[in-house]
Each structure stands twice: as structure tokens, then as C-alpha cells.
Design an enzyme around this catalytic site. Structure first.
Site, PDB file in Angstrom:
ATOM      1  N   ARG A   1      50.198  45.109  40.327  1.00 39.40           N
ATOM      2  CA  ARG A   1      49.434  46.328  40.000  1.00 39.40           C
ATOM      3  C   ARG A   1      50.426  47.409  39.591  1.00 39.40           C
ATOM      4  NH1 ARG A   1      45.001  48.873  44.017  1.00 39.40           N
ATOM      5  NH2 ARG A   1      43.779  47.221  43.027  1.00 39.40           N
TER       6      ARG A   1
ATOM      7  N   HIS B   1      40.909  45.366  35.702  1.00 44.83           N
ATOM      8  CA  HIS B   1      41.088  44.860  37.071  1.00 44.83           C
ATOM      9  C   HIS B   1      40.249  43.575  37.136  1.00 44.83           C
ATOM     10  CE1 HIS B   1      41.709  44.603  41.247  1.00 44.83           C
ATOM     11  NE2 HIS B   1      41.298  45.785  41.660  1.00 44.83           N
TER      12      HIS B   1
ATOM     13  N   THR C   1      42.872  44.609  47.643  1.00 45.57           N
ATOM     14  CA  THR C   1      43.329  43.639  46.644  1.00 45.57           C
ATOM     15  C   THR C   1      44.565  42.907  47.160  1.00 45.57           C
ATOM     16  OG1 THR C   1      42.451  45.076  44.940  1.00 45.57           O
ATOM     17  CG2 THR C   1      43.934  43.340  44.208  1.00 45.57           C
TER      18      THR C   1
ATOM     19  N   LYS D   1      66.154  51.082  39.540  1.00 43.28           N
ATOM     20  CA  LYS D   1      67.436  51.240  38.839  1.00 43.28           C
ATOM     21  C   LYS D   1      67.267  51.168  37.328  1.00 43.28           C
ATOM     22  CE  LYS D   1      69.741  48.492  42.421  1.00 43.28           C
ATOM     23  NZ  LYS D   1      70.428  47.191  42.572  1.00 43.28           N
TER      24      LYS D   1
HETATM   25  C1  NCD Z   1      39.682  49.702  42.807  1.00 44.80           C
HETATM   26  C2  NCD Z   1      40.941  49.847  41.975  1.00 44.80           C
HETATM   27  O1  NCD Z   1      42.062  49.824  42.490  1.00 44.80           O
HETATM   28  O2  NCD Z   1      40.763  49.982  40.766  1.00 44.80           O
HETATM   29  N1  NCD Z   1      39.945  49.349  44.159  1.00 44.80           N
HETATM   30  C3  NCD Z   1      40.101  48.055  44.523  1.00 44.80           C
HETATM   31  O3  NCD Z   1      40.872  47.318  43.952  1.00 44.80           O
HETATM   32  N2  NCD Z   1      39.318  47.594  45.504  1.00 44.80           N
HETATM   33  C4  NCD Z   1      38.787  50.887  42.722  1.00 44.80           C
HETATM   34  C5  NCD Z   1      39.357  52.218  43.108  1.00 44.80           C
HETATM   35  O4  NCD Z   1      40.501  52.372  43.497  1.00 44.80           O
HETATM   36  O5  NCD Z   1      38.586  53.179  43.017  1.00 44.80           O
END
Ligand code: NCD
Length: 311
Positions: free
Chosen positions: A109, A137, A60, A88
Site C-alpha cells: 500500500r 483497492h 487489510t 534513503k
Molecule cells: C479503506 C482504504 O484503505 O481505502 N480501508 C480499508 O482498506 N479497509 C477505506 C478507508 O480507509 O476509508
């Protein structure tokens, strides 16, 4: 005409069918130019992408950063928040407010559900959710829908199996949301009984017209499928690691499983793959999970070029 219906992208529910159409059209143009070309369009020339990752990421983060660089823009990054003032005690909403001074778009994220919406609260530039805990996501769902489009040439009238951790897997939640925009798709949810899709979510999908079938067995279910979307058991979401150990490898797609499947089955996985797809499958024509990671760059290029447009 080329405007998206959202400013921040926090949840797949915000993405309309018209947005998907626009994004796929643009991604197709980028894909036709291939990776090797310099993108003459310079769609993001002078723009800066900030990536803020408080959880691990390979695809990602890199595909977003690669997409921005390929569009002629630049990137700044903050990994795991280790070196940020969040350490902090700075709030996510203050972080969003501040990073807006330094970037034209933020991709973030975080392990906490709803955290990216918090970050977006005072941000004055678009914020893209790259995963908030077990919740959503949305750009992975765009990657997935684009992969289905490229591999199947259609987004409706498909039998799609969703295998693995349906309880904690945010990619599954976003994908079901997006695919329920299209008619006549049937979803077979295959999981261990302790990792089924949450009843509330199931109800919402069914109310939006999704045809869902639930099963705990892979082999009988795979025979009928056009697409199988495989996910790993989300180790980091388990409070009790012993429970993870019990369910971590109960499903595995291998050549034997595939002998029961349609020849033109498309196998997808958001990756990382841990136990759930045997490496012996990687070179088969049905295996599309590595192509999926490649399609991700084009659809994210499309998203960045539209979301950063100052109209
Ligand atoms: C996914 C996630 O981070 O949710 N991965 C990703 O973004 N390609 C799936 C996962 O981590 O299993």
C-alpha cells in the site's frame, strides 16, 4: 482450472467474472471450516508473504497476514517504510526486485496512484495492490463482493447505494468496477457535490453497462436500496483541511435514517468508520460491516492460495 487470469493484482479491472467465481468457491470452503480449525490443506506451507505498508492499515494488513498464517505460511513486514531503504531514496521498482528474493508474494500500500504497478515492474513474485492513493483497492472490492454474495446470495439485480467520498475513495472505484461485471445492478451515488465520482470514471462505468443515478440527498435515496456501501471522507487526501472540515460529517446513518429503508437492507463499510454510521446501528441486523471484515480473511486466503500456486 484453479489458475487466476492475472499474475500481479494491481487493478480491479484485471479481475474477470471467472476469477471471482473461483475465489468465492474457495473462500466458501475456508469459511465452512471456520476460524478455529487449523487448515489441514496447508495451502501456503513454506510460502512467505511480505507486507509493505507506506500508509496506515488495520484490516487489510492484518487480514492478509492472518490469512497467510492460517494457510500454513509465514509473514515478514515493513511498516510505513520507516526502516526501509526507500527512506534513503531507493525506488519502488528496486524494492520490488529485492523483496522478491525474500518472499513468495508481496502485498503493498502506498499513497501515490500507480506506485504499486511501479513496485511490480521488476518483481518476480506476485504483487497485490492493497491501495494506491485514490486509485484502486482491488482486494477490498473482492471482500465487498464476497460480502454481498454471503448476505444477498446473488450478485445481480440489486439496488446498491454508494455513500460518502466518491471522489477520493479507492474502495468505491474498485467495487464499482467489479460489480459492473454483473447484470441489472443499479447504483445510486450519494455524496456532497464536491465529492462526486470523477466524470471520466463515471463515463467508463456507464460504458461498461453500469446503471448510475447521482444524488446529494440520503433520505429519499435509501428507501429503495438493497445494499448501502458507506465510506468515510478521506481526510488525508484533502490539500486544504478547512475543506475537509466542511464535508466530514454531512451524512450519518442512524436509526432515524433506517426507518425509511427496507427491512433487509445490508449496510456495508470498508472501515474505518468515523462519523458516517452511528454506533446505535451496530447491533441491528442490517449492520454487516463487522462481518465484512471477517469475510475478508476467507477471500484473502482464497486469493493467496491461488496466486502463490506454482503451476
Ligand atoms: C479503506 C482504504 O484503505 O481505502 N480501508 C480499508 O482498506 N479497509 C477505506 C478507508 O480507509 O476509508
Amino acid at each position: 482450472m484453479t489458475k487466476l487470469s492475472f499474475n500481479h493484482l494491481l487493478d480491479a479491472n484485471q479481475i474477470k467474472e471467472s476469477d471471482i467465481k473461483k475465489l468465492i468457491n474457495i473462500a466458501e470452503k475456508f469459511r465452512a471450516q471456520g476460524h478455529k480449525k487449523t487448515f489441514a490443506s496447508g495451502d501456503c506451507k513454506g510460502r512467505i508473504l511480505a507486507t509493505l505498508f507506506f500508509e496506515p492499515s488495520t484490516r487489510t494488513r492484518f487480514s492478509f497476514e492472518s490469512a497467510m498464517l492460517r494457510l500454513g505460511g509465514q509473514t515478514v513486514t515493513l511498516e510505513y517504510g520507516k526502516s526501509s531503504s526507500i527512506k534513503k531514496g531507493e525506488t519502488l521498482s528496486d524494492t520490488g526486485r529485492i523483496i522478491s528474493n525474500y518472499a513468495d508474494v508481496i502485498v503493498a500500500r502506498h499513497p501515490q496512484e500507480g506506485s504499486i504497478a511501479e513496485l511490480a515492474k521488476y518483481a518476480t513474485v506476485p504483487v497485490i495492490n492493497a491501495g494506491d492513493g485514490t486509485n484502486q483497492h482491488p482486494t477490498q472490492a473482492l471482500v465487498d463482493i464476497y460480502t454481498i454474495f454471503c448476505e444477498k446470495k446473488k450478485l445481480n439485480n440489486l439496488k446498491i447505494g454508494v455513500l460518502g467520498d466518491l471522489k477520493y475513495g479507492r474502495a468505491v472505484h474498485s467495487l464499482l468496477t467489479l460489480m459492473s461485471r454483473y447484470s441489472d445492478n443499479q447504483f445510486t451515488l450519494i455524496s456532497h457535490p464536491s465529492l462526486t465520482l470523477d466524470a471520466e470514471k463515471k463515463k467508463t462505468f456507464e460504458q461498461s453497462g453500469c446503471k448510475l443515478i447521482e444524488t446529494f440527498e440520503l433520505e429519499p435515496a435509501i428507501q429503495d436500496l438493497d445494499v448501502i456501501y458507506v465510506t468515510r471522507t478521506q481526510q488525508e487526501r484533502f490539500d486544504d483541511k478547512a475543506n475537509y472540515e466542511k464535508v466530514k460529517n454531512i451524512f450519518c446513518i442512524d436509526k432515524k435514517t433506517l426507518s425509511k429503508a427496507k427491512e433487509n437492507l445490508t449496510i456495508m463499510h470498508p472501515l474505518p468508520r468515523i462519523y458516517e454510521i452511528s454506533e446505535e446501528v451496530d447491533d441491528l441486523p442490517q449492520a454487516k460491516y463487522f462481518s465484512q471484515a471477517n469475510y475478508g480473511v476467507y477471500i484473502r486466503m482464497a486469493l493467496l492460495s491461488l496466486i502463490t500456486k506454482r503451476v
